[in-house]
Design an enzyme around this catalytic site. Structure first.
Site, PDB file in Angstrom:
ATOM      1  CE  LYS A 154      -4.067   1.900   2.253  1.00  0.00           C
ATOM      2  NZ  LYS A 154      -3.657   3.291   2.370  1.00  0.00           N
ATOM      3  NE  ARG A 168     -10.271   8.093  -2.643  1.00  0.00           N
ATOM      4  CZ  ARG A 168     -11.061   8.516  -1.665  1.00  0.00           C
ATOM      5  NH1 ARG A 168     -10.900   9.732  -1.192  1.00  0.00           N
ATOM      6  NH2 ARG A 168     -11.993   7.741  -1.175  1.00  0.00           N
ATOM      7  CE  LYS A 214      -2.843   1.860   6.985  1.00  0.00           C
ATOM      8  NZ  LYS A 214      -3.839   2.862   7.324  1.00  0.00           N
ATOM      9  CB  CYS A 248     -22.079  26.814  27.647  1.00  0.00           C
ATOM     10  SG  CYS A 248     -22.638  25.129  27.956  1.00  0.00           S
TER      11      CYS A 248
HETATM   12  S1  IVH Z   1      -6.749  -0.208  -4.312  1.00  0.00           S
HETATM   13  C1  IVH Z   1     -10.628  -0.193  -4.945  1.00  0.00           C
HETATM   14  N1  IVH Z   1      -4.160  -0.600  -4.107  1.00  0.00           N
HETATM   15  O1  IVH Z   1      -5.025   3.554  -0.550  1.00  0.00           O
HETATM   16  C2  IVH Z   1      -9.718   0.072  -3.857  1.00  0.00           C
HETATM   17  N2  IVH Z   1      -5.068   1.373  -3.174  1.00  0.00           N
HETATM   18  O2  IVH Z   1      -7.048   3.517   1.543  1.00  0.00           O
HETATM   19  C3  IVH Z   1      -8.977   1.335  -3.912  1.00  0.00           C
HETATM   20  N3  IVH Z   1      -3.423   2.863  -2.153  1.00  0.00           N
HETATM   21  O3  IVH Z   1      -7.295   5.685  -2.131  1.00  0.00           O
HETATM   22  C4  IVH Z   1      -7.598   1.322  -4.202  1.00  0.00           C
HETATM   23  N4  IVH Z   1      -1.654   1.633  -2.595  1.00  0.00           N
HETATM   24  O4  IVH Z   1      -4.829   5.955  -2.676  1.00  0.00           O
HETATM   25  C5  IVH Z   1      -5.185   0.203  -3.825  1.00  0.00           C
HETATM   26  N5  IVH Z   1      -1.890  -1.043  -4.020  1.00  0.00           N
HETATM   27  C6  IVH Z   1      -2.910  -0.249  -3.747  1.00  0.00           C
HETATM   28  C7  IVH Z   1      -2.728   0.977  -3.069  1.00  0.00           C
HETATM   29  C8  IVH Z   1      -3.854   1.762  -2.794  1.00  0.00           C
HETATM   30  C9  IVH Z   1      -2.084   2.758  -2.056  1.00  0.00           C
HETATM   31  C10 IVH Z   1      -4.238   3.977  -1.631  1.00  0.00           C
HETATM   32  C11 IVH Z   1      -5.198   4.612  -2.591  1.00  0.00           C
HETATM   33  C12 IVH Z   1      -6.545   4.521  -1.960  1.00  0.00           C
HETATM   34  C13 IVH Z   1      -6.184   4.325  -0.531  1.00  0.00           C
HETATM   35  C14 IVH Z   1      -7.287   3.597   0.188  1.00  0.00           C
END
Ligand code: IVH
Length: 720
Positions: free
Chosen positions: A137, A158, A335, A431
Site C-alpha cells: 500500500k 481522487r 496496515k 457554557c
Molecule cells: S486499491 C478499490 N491498491 O489507498 C480500492 N489502493 O485507503 C482502492 N493505495 O485511495 C484502491 N496503494 O490511494 C489500492 N496497491 C494499492 C494501493 C492503494 C495505495 C491507496 C489509494 C486509496 C487508498 C485507500
C-alpha cells in the site's frame, strides 16, 4: 479585456440544430479547446479573454450539441467538469466510477475475518481456495488516468472520491505515465488508477532546495507529492520527480483479463509501472508471508508504504462482492503497526464535540512520529483516563496510525512528585451547563445544546468538513474567528457572509490580519461553489446524532428531495403511518434513530435553521448507482430462503442496480423476491397487491446488469 475575434467566432457559428454528426464532433472538439483556454485564462491567470456572457454562450452551445448527440460527449468535455473550477484553480472532474477507499485490517485475525466475510457473501465452501493479490500500500495520493483509443486524455486526483481535480497537464510530466498505450489489446476506453508518490531521496533533495530558497520544507513524502502534483504550472511539477504505480482501473469499455493479477500484467505490457512486489497468493497463509516479507524490507524500499493491500483475484467475484460505504468488499488494507514515540503530557483539557460529548485531550510536548509533528492525543473518556492513570507531567507513549488522531498508549514514567488525578468537570468549560453521563454511555455530555458555543462551533466545523459541505479555507481557526466576531453563528451565515462583508462593525475580511483580498475572494468562491449540494452531503452536514454518511446516503436515496424528506419526517411523527414504516424499513434505522430524526425535524429551531439554509442553497438528488435498470428507484424486499446467492449478495446487487432494499413490506413496496419458506411478508405482499417473483426470476432480471460497464448497460437498455 474582450477580444473581438473570439466574440465574432461565437456569434458566427451555425445554429446547433443544423449540424451533421461529423460537424458536431468537430465543433465539440473546438468548443472543448476554446472553453478550456478561457478557463485557464480566467482561473489560472485571472485574465479573462471574453466576457462572462460570451463564455456562458460557448458553454450553452456545447451543452446543446451534446444533448442532440449524446454519443459524441468527449472525455474532456467542459460539461463533465462540474461547477466552477475550485478556488484552487483546477477544474473539477466527476469520476465516472467512484474512487473508493479501503477498509483496514490491523491484525492477522482481521484479515482472516475479511476472507471469512468474502466466503460467506459468495456462499463458498470452506475448502474452496480464494486466490488473493497482495501488494504494497503506497503512501501517496491516488490518480485516475483516462485513455481513449490508447491516448491519455484526462487525469484527475481522487478528491472526495466522486469529484476530483483535473491535473492532466501535470500528470503528463510523469515518466511512469505513458502518453500512448503500447501493445495490441488495449480497450477503446479505460481509466487506469494508481498512486502518485515521491521517493525518499527525491524528497530529501526537494526539501534541501526548498530551505535554500527560503521556502517551507514538506512534512513528509506524501505531502510533497500532493503539493507537487497540484502546481498550477506543470513546469514546476516536471522538476519534482514524481512516480506512479498503476494498480487498478475505473470505467473500461472491455475487460482484457479475468483476474486482478492478469490485469496487472496487462497494465505492465501497456507501459505502466506496476509494483514489483505484487504477488498472486493461492491462500491466506501465502498472503500473510508476503505481508511479513514486505514489512521486513520496508525500510529499504526507498519510498513510503503503510501496509499491504489484499485483493480477491477473480474479477467475477469482485463484481459480485461490490462495495459498501465507499469501500470494496473484495479488498482490504493490512496496515503495518503504528509508529510510536515518547513525550510529556503538559496539560489535560476537555474538548466539547458537536453533540455535547466531552473528550479529554492530552496536550503534549511536540514530538515527531512517522514524519509528522504531534502535539495532542485523545484520551477518549473518563474511564480511559482512569485506566491509564495519566496525569500532567507524566512521560507517555503515543502512537500514530494513518490519518487518525494520535492515541495515548500508557504512562512510561510518572512525574515525581505526582500531579493530582484529573477531575472530570461537573460543568461544561465552554457554557457552564451541567454535565451528565447518560445510562449505558461512556461519554459525559454537556447539556447546553443550542446555547453552548463549543458545540455550536463544532457543528459549524462539521458542516464545512470534507465529507459534508467540503468548503476549503474554513479550518478550526477561521471558524473560531468568524464565531468570535459574531459573523457566523449558524450554517446559513456562511452563505450570507459575502453580502455582509464590510457592512458590519468589523472591517472587511480582506483587511484582517493574515488574510488579504485573494484569501477573502477564494473563501467566498469556495462557499459559492457549494450553493448546490448533493442531498446526502446536506443531511450528513446537519450533524444529527447517529446519522453518519451511510445513513445520510440511504435517507437521500429513499426520499430523493429535501422537501419530500421533510414531509415524510413530519408525517412519521404518527407511529401508525406508512411514513413511519418506510423510515424504519431503511437499513440502519431502528426505533432509536427514527425517534432522533423525527425529533430533530420537529424541533422548531431546527426547522427555522433549515428554512434559512434552503433560502441560500439548493440540494441535488443523490446520484443513483445505475440508471434504467428494471428496478432503478424501486423498493425491493427479500424474504424466505435464497438458494443461489446469499441474502447479503442479493441486497447489495439490488442496491447497486439503483433499488432501495427494505426490511418490511408496506404499500410502498414495489417488488418482493420470495424464496421457499416465505411467510408473513409474502402474505402482506399479496394483501397489498405487490408484485412477487421467485429467485430464478430475480436472477434473470438482475443478471445482465451486474458488473456491466455503463457502456454495456446503455447498450442493453437500448435493445430491451
Ligand atoms: S486499491 C478499490 N491498491 O489507498 C480500492 N489502493 O485507503 C482502492 N493505495 O485511495 C484502491 N496503494 O490511494 C489500492 N496497491 C494499492 C494501493 C492503494 C495505495 C491507496 C489509494 C486509496 C487508498 C485507500
Amino acid at each position: 479585456m474582450i477580444k473581438p475575434a473570439a466574440k465574432k467566432k461565437a456569434m458566427r457559428s451555425p445554429p446547433t440544430g443544423d449540424l451533421e454528426m461529423s460537424e458536431a464532433a468537430a465543433e465539440l472538439e473546438r468548443l472543448a479547446k476554446e472553453i478550456s483556454k478561457h478557463d485557464r485564462a480566467y482561473f489560472e491567470r485571472s485574465a479573462p479573454l471574453i466576457s462572462d456572457a460570451d463564455y456562458d454562450e460557448l458553454k450553452r452551445r456545447n451543452a446543446a450539441i451534446e444533448e442532440r448527440f449524446p454519443a459524441l460527449v468527449r472525455a474532456d468535455s467542459p460539461s463533465l467538469r462540474v461547477g466552477a473550477p475550485a478556488a484552487s484553480g483546477f477544474a473539477k472532474v466527476r469520476h465516472s466510477r467512484p474512487m473508493l477507499s479501503l477498509d483496514n485490517a490491523f491484525t492477522e485475525e482481521d484479515v482472516a475475518e475479511f476472507l471469512g466475510r468474502v466466503r460467506r457473501f459468495l456462499g463458498l465452501a470452506e475448502e474452496e481456495l480464494i486466490a488473493i493479490v497482495a501488494e504494497p500500500k503506497i503512501d501517496g495520493l491516488s490518480a485516475s488516468l483516462r485513455y481513449e483509443k490508447g491516448v491519455f486524455k484526462l487525469g484527475a486526483t481522487r478528491g472526495d472520491g466522486t469529484v476530483g481535480e483535473d491535473v492532466t497537464r501535470n500528470l503528463r510530466t510523469l515518466a511512469d505515465i505513458p502518453t500512448v498505450l503500447q501493445g495490441g489489446d488495449t480497450p477503446d476506453m479505460i481509466e487506469v488508477r494508481g498512486e502518485v508518490y515521491m521517493r525518499h531521496a527525491d524528497f530529501a533533495d526537494l526539501n534541501e532546495a526548498q530551505l535554500k530558497s527560503d521556502k517551507r520544507a514538506f512534512a513528509n513524502p506524501r505531502n510533497s507529492a500532493a503539493g507537487s502534483l497540484r502546481q498550477l504550472d506543470p513546469a514546476i511539477t516536471a522538476t519534482r520527480k514524481l512516480h506512479f504505480f498503476a494498480y487498478g482501473w475505473g470505467e473500461l469499455s472491455s475487460q482484457p483479463a479475468d483476474t486482478q493479477f492478469g490485469m496487472l500484467q496487462r497494465l505492465k505490457t501497456w507501459g505502466f509501472t506496476i509494483n514489483p512486489l505484487a504477488r498472486r497468493c493461492g491462500d491466506l497463509a501465502v498472503a500473510l508471508d508476503v505481508y511479513r516479507e514486505i514489512e521486513r524490507g520496508r525500510a529499504n524500499l526507498g519510498y513510503d508504504v503503510d501496509g499491504v493491500v489484499y485483493k480477491i483475484d477473480r474479477l467475477d467475484w469482485q463484481a459480485r462482492l461490490g462495495m459498501v460505504s465507499r469501500a470494496p468488499r473484495w479488498a482490504t488494507a493490512h496496515k503495518f503497526p503504528a509508529e510510536k514515540a515518547e513525550t510529556i503530557v503538559e496539560k489535560i483539557e476537555i474538548q466539547v464535540g458537536r453533540t455535547g460529548a466531552m473528550t479529554p485531550v492530552a496536550h503534549l510536548r511536540p514530538v515527531t512520529v512517522g514524519g509528522v509533528v504531534v502535539s495532542r492525543a485523545t484520551l477518549h473518556n473518563e474511564d480511559e483516563i482512569g485506566r491509564l492513570d495519566v496525569r500532567e507531567g507524566d512521560t507517555v507513549r503515543i502512537q500514530r496510525a494513518g490519518d487518525v488522531i494520535p492515541q495515548l498508549l500508557g504512562v512510561v514514567r510518572k512525574r515525581s512528585p505526582r500531579g493530582a488525578a484529573f477531575q472530570f468537570p461537573e460543568r461544561c468549560p465552554a457554557c457552564n451547563s451541567p454535565v451528565v453521563r447518560e445510562e449505558g454511555e461512556v461519554a459525559r455530555r454537556c447539556t447546553g445544546g443550542l446555547v453552548c458555543p463549543a458545540q455550536a462551533i463544532e457543528r459549524l466545523r462539521h458542516f464545512v468538513s470534507r465529507d459534508a459541505f467540503d468548503i476549503e479555507g474554513l479550518g478550526e481557526k477561521q471558524i473560531e474567528l468568524l464565531w468570535n466576531k459574531s459573523l457566523v453563528r449558524e450554517p446559513s451565515d456562511f452563505f450570507t457572509l459575502k453580502a455582509r462583508d464590510g457592512k458590519t462593525s468589523e472591517p472587511p475580511i480582506a483587511e484582517w490580519e493574515g488574510w488579504g483580498s485573494t484569501s477573502a475572494a477564494n473563501l467566498f468562491a469556495a462557499i459559492d461553489a457549494r450553493r448546490a449540494i448533493a442531498l446526502d452531503r446536506f443531511i450528513f452536514a446537519l450533524g444529527i446524532r447517529h446519522i453518519g454518511q451511510a445513513t445520510a446516503r440511504l435517507l437521500a436515496r429513499t426520499y430523493g428531495t429535501l422537501d419530500a424528506m421533510l414531509g415524510a419526517m413530519a408525517a412519521a411523527t404518527d407511529a401508525a403511518s406508512a411514513d413511519y414504516a418506510e423510515l424504519l424499513a431503511i437499513e440502519g434505522v431502528g426505533p432509536k434513530v427514527a425517534s432522533i430524526l423525527i425529533a430533530y425535524f420537529a424541533e422548531p429551531k431546527n426547522r427555522k435553521l433549515l428554512k434559512r439554509l434552503q433560502k441560500e442553497l439548493s440540494t441535488e438528488a443523490v446520484a443513483k448507482p445505475a440508471n434504467n435498470t428494471p428496478i432503478t428507484g424501486k423498493t425491493v424486499v427479500f424474504t424466505g430462503t435464497l438458494e443461489k446467492m446469499t441474502r447479503a449478495e442479493a441486497k447489495s446487487r439490488a442496491a447497486s442496480l439503483g433499488a432501495k432494499v427494505a426490511g418490511s413490506v408496506s404499500a410502498k413496496t414495489d417488488l418482493v423476491v420470495a424464496g421457499p419458506g416465505a411467510g408473513s411478508k409474502l402474505k402482506q405482499a399479496q394483501a397489498f397487491g405487490v408484485k412477487v417473483i421467485d429467485e430464478d426470476e430475480w436472477l434473470r432480471m438482475s443478471e445482465g446488469w451486474v458488473g456491466a460497464s455503463s457502456a454495456t448497460r446503455k447498450a442493453t437498455s437500448a435493445v430491451s
